[in-house]
Design an enzyme around this catalytic site. Structure first.
Site, PDB file in Angstrom:
ATOM      1  N   GLU A   1     -16.058   6.517   4.982  1.00  0.00           N
ATOM      2  CA  GLU A   1     -15.275   5.818   5.969  1.00  0.00           C
ATOM      3  C   GLU A   1     -15.246   6.890   7.379  1.00  0.00           C
ATOM      4  O   GLU A   1     -15.699   8.017   6.989  1.00  0.00           O
ATOM      5  CB  GLU A   1     -13.729   5.355   5.318  1.00  0.00           C
TER       6      GLU A   1
ATOM      7  N   LYS B   1      -2.301   6.621   1.455  1.00  0.00           N
ATOM      8  CA  LYS B   1      -2.392   7.150   2.901  1.00  0.00           C
ATOM      9  C   LYS B   1      -1.445   8.528   2.932  1.00  0.00           C
ATOM     10  O   LYS B   1      -0.413   8.391   3.445  1.00  0.00           O
ATOM     11  CB  LYS B   1      -1.995   6.026   3.844  1.00  0.00           C
TER      12      LYS B   1
ATOM     13  N   ARG C   1       0.561  -1.031  -0.038  1.00  0.00           N
ATOM     14  CA  ARG C   1      -0.093   0.013  -0.047  1.00  0.00           C
ATOM     15  C   ARG C   1       0.828   1.294  -0.133  1.00  0.00           C
ATOM     16  O   ARG C   1       0.610   2.341  -0.583  1.00  0.00           O
ATOM     17  CB  ARG C   1      -0.892   0.232   1.334  1.00  0.00           C
TER      18      ARG C   1
HETATM   19  N1  PLP Z   1      -9.263   4.546   6.594  1.00  0.00           N
HETATM   20  C1  PLP Z   1      -8.385   5.340   7.314  1.00  0.00           C
HETATM   21  C2  PLP Z   1      -8.645   6.798   6.875  1.00  0.00           C
HETATM   22  C3  PLP Z   1      -7.385   5.184   7.985  1.00  0.00           C
HETATM   23  O1  PLP Z   1      -6.422   6.071   8.386  1.00  0.00           O
HETATM   24  C4  PLP Z   1      -7.194   3.722   8.470  1.00  0.00           C
HETATM   25  C5  PLP Z   1      -6.117   3.589   9.169  1.00  0.00           C
HETATM   26  O2  PLP Z   1      -4.939   3.117   8.782  1.00  0.00           O
HETATM   27  C6  PLP Z   1      -8.179   2.778   7.609  1.00  0.00           C
HETATM   28  C7  PLP Z   1      -9.035   3.228   6.902  1.00  0.00           C
HETATM   29  C8  PLP Z   1      -7.869   1.474   7.953  1.00  0.00           C
HETATM   30  O3  PLP Z   1      -6.880   0.654   7.458  1.00  0.00           O
HETATM   31  P1  PLP Z   1      -5.973  -0.492   8.054  1.00  0.00           P
HETATM   32  O4  PLP Z   1      -7.148  -1.441   8.477  1.00  0.00           O
HETATM   33  O5  PLP Z   1      -4.951  -0.875   7.015  1.00  0.00           O
HETATM   34  O6  PLP Z   1      -5.208  -0.022   9.260  1.00  0.00           O
HETATM   35  C1  COI Z   2      -3.836   3.176  11.676  1.00  0.00           C
HETATM   36  O1  COI Z   2      -5.045   2.548  11.951  1.00  0.00           O
HETATM   37  O2  COI Z   2      -2.885   2.892  11.810  1.00  0.00           O
HETATM   38  C2  COI Z   2      -4.097   4.583  11.241  1.00  0.00           C
HETATM   39  O3  COI Z   2      -3.112   5.075  10.566  1.00  0.00           O
HETATM   40  C3  COI Z   2      -5.157   5.434  11.768  1.00  0.00           C
HETATM   41  C4  COI Z   2      -4.704   6.730  12.760  1.00  0.00           C
HETATM   42  C5  COI Z   2      -4.300   6.670  13.686  1.00  0.00           C
HETATM   43  C6  COI Z   2      -4.228   7.844  11.394  1.00  0.00           C
END
Ligand code: PLP
Ligand code: COI
Length: 344
Positions: free
Chosen positions: A223, A187, A85
């Site tokens: 989200e 991200k 990612r």
């Molecule tokens: N959406 C956003 C905006 C986030 O910051 C996160 C956190 O990382 C997620 C979704 C969930 O992603 P992940 O499950 O890879 O942590």
């Molecule tokens: C995560 O879940 O790792 C995120 O990046 C979300 C947030 C703390 C920015």
């Protein structure tokens, strides 16, 4: 900042604040190639005053965790998906990607260097890891950097939404965090800066955080500010939004699989219209930091949608939580390839 040692920390009381551990990973891209990275004892970075990071927001990051098992092993969850990612985020932001294999190796190195900071099994805490990629070096024109820094800092954390496994209330925001063909899938740091105002407004009104609608029509759930959304229907469908402007969460992809293969639900990525939220018996936020956070209610204008209960966790949300956390902490057999044990 006051430095503490691991034996001074009450792991069960940790929130999501930064605690310095003293050891980070750092690598630099210079003269057209990535230099060999290493563990450094330094929490600050030299960033050029004319860098694209500072002026144009050319930066992205990742979020992942290391967990201690009952047998006192340390393991990480699907790190190659975070690595990939970050490659995708780098491409979207015209940055030099840090190679997937080097990223995964760096994760193992930084966990090993900080092994005493991985909270004990059963404490509910874990070691959070923040890989980041920054556009450095002078660039006055609006153009991508030619020098980059890749780094990983780590810090022990407890629950992101404070108070343990209980339902939280969310507010639909009027703001967008990303444009329809913008950077929502990446991200990118700027996505989070764009969301601060919405998050602050929601918290000021007593909500846990903001939820965004799709930026094109403002009719569909996108989200949460720091996690993906799911709802579970009374007929056993686990539904999560499918949108080009949300972050493709690793927790979301994992839960889609677990819902179907371990809980016997029908896993669906589809559109969730905000005015049809009452189709859900249960709802939640899912992400590395949020883990699974049950959603008690969502307020949209003067309408409040309540899911299961504002005080109690729904039974399927609880089962999903136990399955996910059980795999991450080594109590439940993982699907093939989901767990890597760190050689400490
Ligand atoms: N959406 C956003 C905006 C986030 O910051 C996160 C956190 O990382 C997620 C979704 C969930 O992603 P992940 O499950 O890879 O942590
Ligand atoms: C995560 O879940 O790792 C995120 O990046 C979300 C947030 C703390 C920015």
């Amino acid at each position: 900042m006051e430095h503490v040692t691991p034996d001074q920390v009450d792991w069960t009381k940790l929130g999501f604040d930064y605690i310095p551990t003293g050891k980070s990973f750092r690598a630099e891209f210079k003269d057209g190639q990535w230099q060999e990275g290493s563990i450094v004892n330094e929490a600050t970075i030299q960033i050029h005053e004319a860098s694209p990071l500072i002026h144009y927001g050319q930066g992205c990051f990742e979020g992942m965790k290391a967990y201690r098992t009952k047998e006192n092993k340390i393991q990480v969850f699907r790190p190659e998906l975070n690595a990939q990612r970050m490659v995708d985020s780098a491409h979207r932001l015209a940055m030099e990607a840090y190679p997937v294999e080097d990223f995964v190796r760096a994760i193992h190195q930084v966990v090993k260097a900080n092994k005493d900071w991985v909270p004990p099994y059963g404490s509910g805490a874990s070691l959070y890891m923040r890989p980041y990629l920054l556009g450095n070096g002078p660039m006055t024109t609006v153009a991508p950097a030619e020098e980059f820094v890749f780094g990983i800092y780590v810090t022990p954390v407890g629950p992101y939404f404070k108070g343990g496994l209980k339902p939280f209330n969310f507010l639909i925001s009027d703001y967008d965090r990303a444009a329809p063909k913008g950077t929502g899938r990446a991200k990118a740091g700027g996505n989070y800066a764009a969301g601060f105002i919405a998050s602050q407004a929601a918290k000021k009104q007593g909500y846990a955080d903001a939820i965004y609608l799709d930026p094109l029509t403002h009719t569909k759930i996108e989200e949460v500010g720091a996690a993906n959304f799911f709802g579970i229907t009374p007929d056993g469908q686990f539904i999560t939004p499918d949108s080009p402007s949300i972050l493709p969460g690793i927790t979301k992809r994992s839960l889609l699989w677990l819902a179907e293969h371990r809980l016997g639900l029908k896993a669906v990525e589809g559109e969730i219209y905000v005015d049809q939220l009452d189709q859900f018996a249960e709802a939640g936020a899912m992400g590395t930091a949020a883990v699974i956070t049950p959603i008690g209610s969502i307020t949209h204008g003067d309408h409040e949608y309540v899911f299961y209960s504002k005080d109690e966790v729904g039974p399927l949300t609880l089962k999903l939580y136990q399955e996910l956390v059980g795999i991450q902490t080594g109590d439940i057999e993982p699907p093939a390839g989901w767990i890597q044990v760190v050689d400490c």
